[in-house]
Each structure stands twice: as C-alpha cells, then as structure tokens.
Motif scaffolding. Structure first.
Motif, mmCIF file in Angstrom:
data_model
loop_
_atom_site.group_PDB
_atom_site.id
_atom_site.type_symbol
_atom_site.label_atom_id
_atom_site.label_comp_id
_atom_site.label_asym_id
_atom_site.label_seq_id
_atom_site.Cartn_x
_atom_site.Cartn_y
_atom_site.Cartn_z
ATOM 1 N N GLN A 15 0.804 -1.222 0.000
ATOM 2 C CA GLN A 15 0.000 0.000 0.000
ATOM 3 C C GLN A 15 0.842 1.280 0.000
ATOM 4 O O GLN A 15 0.512 2.228 -0.696
ATOM 5 N N ASP A 16 1.935 1.319 0.746
ATOM 6 C CA ASP A 16 2.752 2.536 0.764
ATOM 7 C C ASP A 16 3.375 2.805 -0.604
ATOM 8 O O ASP A 16 3.488 3.953 -1.026
ATOM 9 N N PHE A 17 3.705 1.743 -1.328
ATOM 10 C CA PHE A 17 4.253 1.892 -2.671
ATOM 11 C C PHE A 17 3.142 2.334 -3.638
ATOM 12 O O PHE A 17 3.353 3.180 -4.494
ATOM 13 N N VAL A 18 1.940 1.781 -3.474
ATOM 14 C CA VAL A 18 0.783 2.194 -4.284
ATOM 15 C C VAL A 18 0.547 3.689 -4.136
ATOM 16 O O VAL A 18 0.377 4.409 -5.121
ATOM 17 N N GLU A 19 0.559 4.164 -2.900
ATOM 18 C CA GLU A 19 0.307 5.583 -2.637
ATOM 19 C C GLU A 19 1.356 6.463 -3.305
ATOM 20 O O GLU A 19 1.032 7.495 -3.896
ATOM 21 N N ALA A 20 2.618 6.053 -3.247
ATOM 22 C CA ALA A 20 3.684 6.845 -3.863
ATOM 23 C C ALA A 20 3.575 6.831 -5.387
ATOM 24 O O ALA A 20 3.738 7.872 -6.026
ATOM 25 N N LEU A 21 3.293 5.684 -5.959
ATOM 26 C CA LEU A 21 3.168 5.577 -7.413
ATOM 27 C C LEU A 21 1.955 6.338 -7.936
ATOM 28 O O LEU A 21 1.953 6.802 -9.071
ATOM 29 N N SER A 22 0.938 6.455 -7.123
ATOM 30 C CA SER A 22 -0.329 7.057 -7.544
ATOM 31 C C SER A 22 -0.328 8.577 -7.506
ATOM 32 O O SER A 22 -1.346 9.198 -7.808
ATOM 33 N N LYS A 23 0.791 9.171 -7.181
ATOM 34 C CA LYS A 23 0.830 10.625 -7.052
ATOM 35 C C LYS A 23 0.665 11.365 -8.359
ATOM 36 O O LYS A 23 0.219 12.500 -8.370
ATOM 37 N N ARG A 39 8.389 -5.152 -12.488
ATOM 38 C CA ARG A 39 7.666 -4.633 -11.313
ATOM 39 C C ARG A 39 8.050 -5.435 -10.076
ATOM 40 O O ARG A 39 8.243 -4.885 -8.990
ATOM 41 N N ASN A 40 8.174 -6.743 -10.234
ATOM 42 C CA ASN A 40 8.544 -7.615 -9.127
ATOM 43 C C ASN A 40 9.892 -7.222 -8.533
ATOM 44 O O ASN A 40 10.059 -7.228 -7.313
ATOM 45 N N GLU A 41 10.856 -6.873 -9.395
ATOM 46 C CA GLU A 41 12.188 -6.493 -8.912
ATOM 47 C C GLU A 41 12.118 -5.235 -8.053
ATOM 48 O O GLU A 41 12.734 -5.168 -6.989
ATOM 49 N N PHE A 42 11.360 -4.236 -8.505
ATOM 50 C CA PHE A 42 11.204 -3.019 -7.703
ATOM 51 C C PHE A 42 10.535 -3.333 -6.365
ATOM 52 O O PHE A 42 10.963 -2.857 -5.315
ATOM 53 N N ILE A 43 9.479 -4.131 -6.399
ATOM 54 C CA ILE A 43 8.751 -4.444 -5.161
ATOM 55 C C ILE A 43 9.643 -5.213 -4.199
ATOM 56 O O ILE A 43 9.716 -4.895 -3.001
ATOM 57 N N CYS A 44 10.343 -6.218 -4.690
ATOM 58 C CA CYS A 44 11.216 -7.022 -3.831
ATOM 59 C C CYS A 44 12.302 -6.151 -3.212
ATOM 60 O O CYS A 44 12.617 -6.278 -2.028
ATOM 61 N N TRP A 45 12.859 -5.250 -4.009
ATOM 62 C CA TRP A 45 13.902 -4.340 -3.523
ATOM 63 C C TRP A 45 13.365 -3.470 -2.381
ATOM 64 O O TRP A 45 14.017 -3.304 -1.352
ATOM 65 N N VAL A 46 12.173 -2.946 -2.545
ATOM 66 C CA VAL A 46 11.552 -2.123 -1.498
ATOM 67 C C VAL A 46 11.271 -2.982 -0.266
ATOM 68 O O VAL A 46 11.588 -2.608 0.862
ATOM 69 N N ASP A 48 12.701 -5.611 0.750
ATOM 70 C CA ASP A 48 13.908 -6.131 1.377
ATOM 71 C C ASP A 48 14.535 -5.157 2.373
ATOM 72 O O ASP A 48 15.393 -5.542 3.159
ATOM 73 N N ALA A 49 14.102 -3.914 2.379
ATOM 74 C CA ALA A 49 14.655 -2.926 3.317
ATOM 75 C C ALA A 49 14.387 -3.365 4.754
ATOM 76 O O ALA A 49 13.279 -3.800 5.077
ATOM 77 N N LYS A 50 15.383 -3.270 5.569
ATOM 78 C CA LYS A 50 15.233 -3.695 6.965
ATOM 79 C C LYS A 50 14.702 -2.589 7.876
ATOM 80 O O LYS A 50 14.113 -2.863 8.901
ATOM 81 N N GLN A 51 14.928 -1.351 7.496
ATOM 82 C CA GLN A 51 14.457 -0.220 8.292
ATOM 83 C C GLN A 51 13.439 0.580 7.496
ATOM 84 O O GLN A 51 13.523 0.675 6.278
ATOM 85 N N GLU A 52 12.510 1.191 8.205
ATOM 86 C CA GLU A 52 11.469 1.980 7.559
ATOM 87 C C GLU A 52 12.053 3.149 6.760
ATOM 88 O O GLU A 52 11.598 3.437 5.655
ATOM 89 N N LYS A 57 13.196 5.590 1.425
ATOM 90 C CA LYS A 57 14.200 6.033 0.448
ATOM 91 C C LYS A 57 14.122 5.205 -0.831
ATOM 92 O O LYS A 57 14.257 5.730 -1.932
ATOM 93 N N ARG A 58 13.909 3.908 -0.683
ATOM 94 C CA ARG A 58 13.837 3.041 -1.858
ATOM 95 C C ARG A 58 12.584 3.315 -2.691
ATOM 96 O O ARG A 58 12.634 3.271 -3.919
ATOM 97 N N ILE A 59 11.487 3.596 -2.042
ATOM 98 C CA ILE A 59 10.269 3.944 -2.782
ATOM 99 C C ILE A 59 10.501 5.237 -3.559
ATOM 100 O O ILE A 59 10.184 5.319 -4.747
ATOM 101 N N ASP A 60 11.078 6.238 -2.891
ATOM 102 C CA ASP A 60 11.374 7.507 -3.573
ATOM 103 C C ASP A 60 12.341 7.289 -4.737
ATOM 104 O O ASP A 60 12.160 7.832 -5.827
ATOM 105 N N ARG A 61 13.360 6.483 -4.511
ATOM 106 C CA ARG A 61 14.350 6.222 -5.559
ATOM 107 C C ARG A 61 13.726 5.447 -6.716
ATOM 108 O O ARG A 61 14.046 5.697 -7.878
ATOM 109 N N ALA A 62 12.825 4.511 -6.413
ATOM 110 C CA ALA A 62 12.151 3.756 -7.469
ATOM 111 C C ALA A 62 11.391 4.699 -8.394
ATOM 112 O O ALA A 62 11.455 4.567 -9.625
ATOM 113 N N ILE A 63 10.720 5.671 -7.823
ATOM 114 C CA ILE A 63 9.977 6.645 -8.636
ATOM 115 C C ILE A 63 10.935 7.474 -9.476
ATOM 116 O O ILE A 63 10.703 7.690 -10.669
ATOM 117 N N GLU A 64 12.037 7.906 -8.885
ATOM 118 C CA GLU A 64 13.043 8.661 -9.640
ATOM 119 C C GLU A 64 13.571 7.831 -10.807
ATOM 120 O O GLU A 64 13.721 8.337 -11.923
#
Length: 102
Positions: A15-23, A39-46, A48-52, A57-64
């Motif tokens: 959901q947090d990735f959906v919200e960012a992509l939907s901007k 799409r799977n690679e981006f989602i898995c990368w996000v 896989d982050a251990k800290q919020e 940062k990864r969601i923001d970078r994915a959009i960039e």
C-alpha cells in the motif's frame, strides 16, 4: 488514489508503494508499462529494506528511476523469491546464504 496498480510476478504491491506511485499519472503509466518481472524487482527491492527509513528512500528512488526510464532498480541482484528460475550464484551467496547465517 489508484488502488488497482499491477503487482509483480511473485510480490504484491504494498500500500505505501501504491500511494507513492499514484501521485501522478505519468508515474502510473511508467509503472504499468513495466513487465511483471520488472515490477517484481522493484517491489522485492523495497520489501527487502530492513528499516522503515530505508524503505521510504527506496520507494522515492524507485519513482526517480522510473522517471529516468529505468526498468529495474539500480544495484539490485534480483528477487530470490521467484520460483520460475534458479537463483544465480551471486544471489545464492549474497542474499540467501547471508540471511541463513543470521
């Protein structure tokens, strides 16, 4: 906000990735133009982050990276959760074995 964005081959879109992509519409179009594997690679990368803060940062970078025309996350060795192919040697050593040692 668009909630019916496509997920990946293995991973559902969180959901947090959906919200960012939907901007904006351009980002949605770029996301939907990717293959399910990309799409799977981006989602898995996000996911896989251990800290919020890293996840954000990864969601923001994915959009960039989408806006730059990239089709997969930079510096990501690939999703280890796919069952349609055997993990590569690098994935096995760096991602799988490392996680088993913890």
């Amino acid at each position: 906000m668009m909630s019916n964005l496509s997920g990946g081959l293995v991973h559902e879109l969180p959901q947090d990735f959906v919200e960012a992509l939907s901007k904006n519409k351009k980002i949605i179009e770029l996301w939907e133009s990717l293959t399910p594997i990309a799409r799977n690679e981006f989602i898995c990368w996000v996911e896989d982050a251990k800290q919020e803060k890293t996840r954000v940062k990864r969601i923001d970078r994915a959009i960039e990276e989408l806006l730059e025309g990239k089709k997969q996350p930079c510096c990501w060795v690939g999703c280890i959760h796919r069952t349609d192919k055997k993990p590569g040697k690098w994935q096995q050593e760096v991602l799988i074995n490392k996680k088993l040692r913890k």
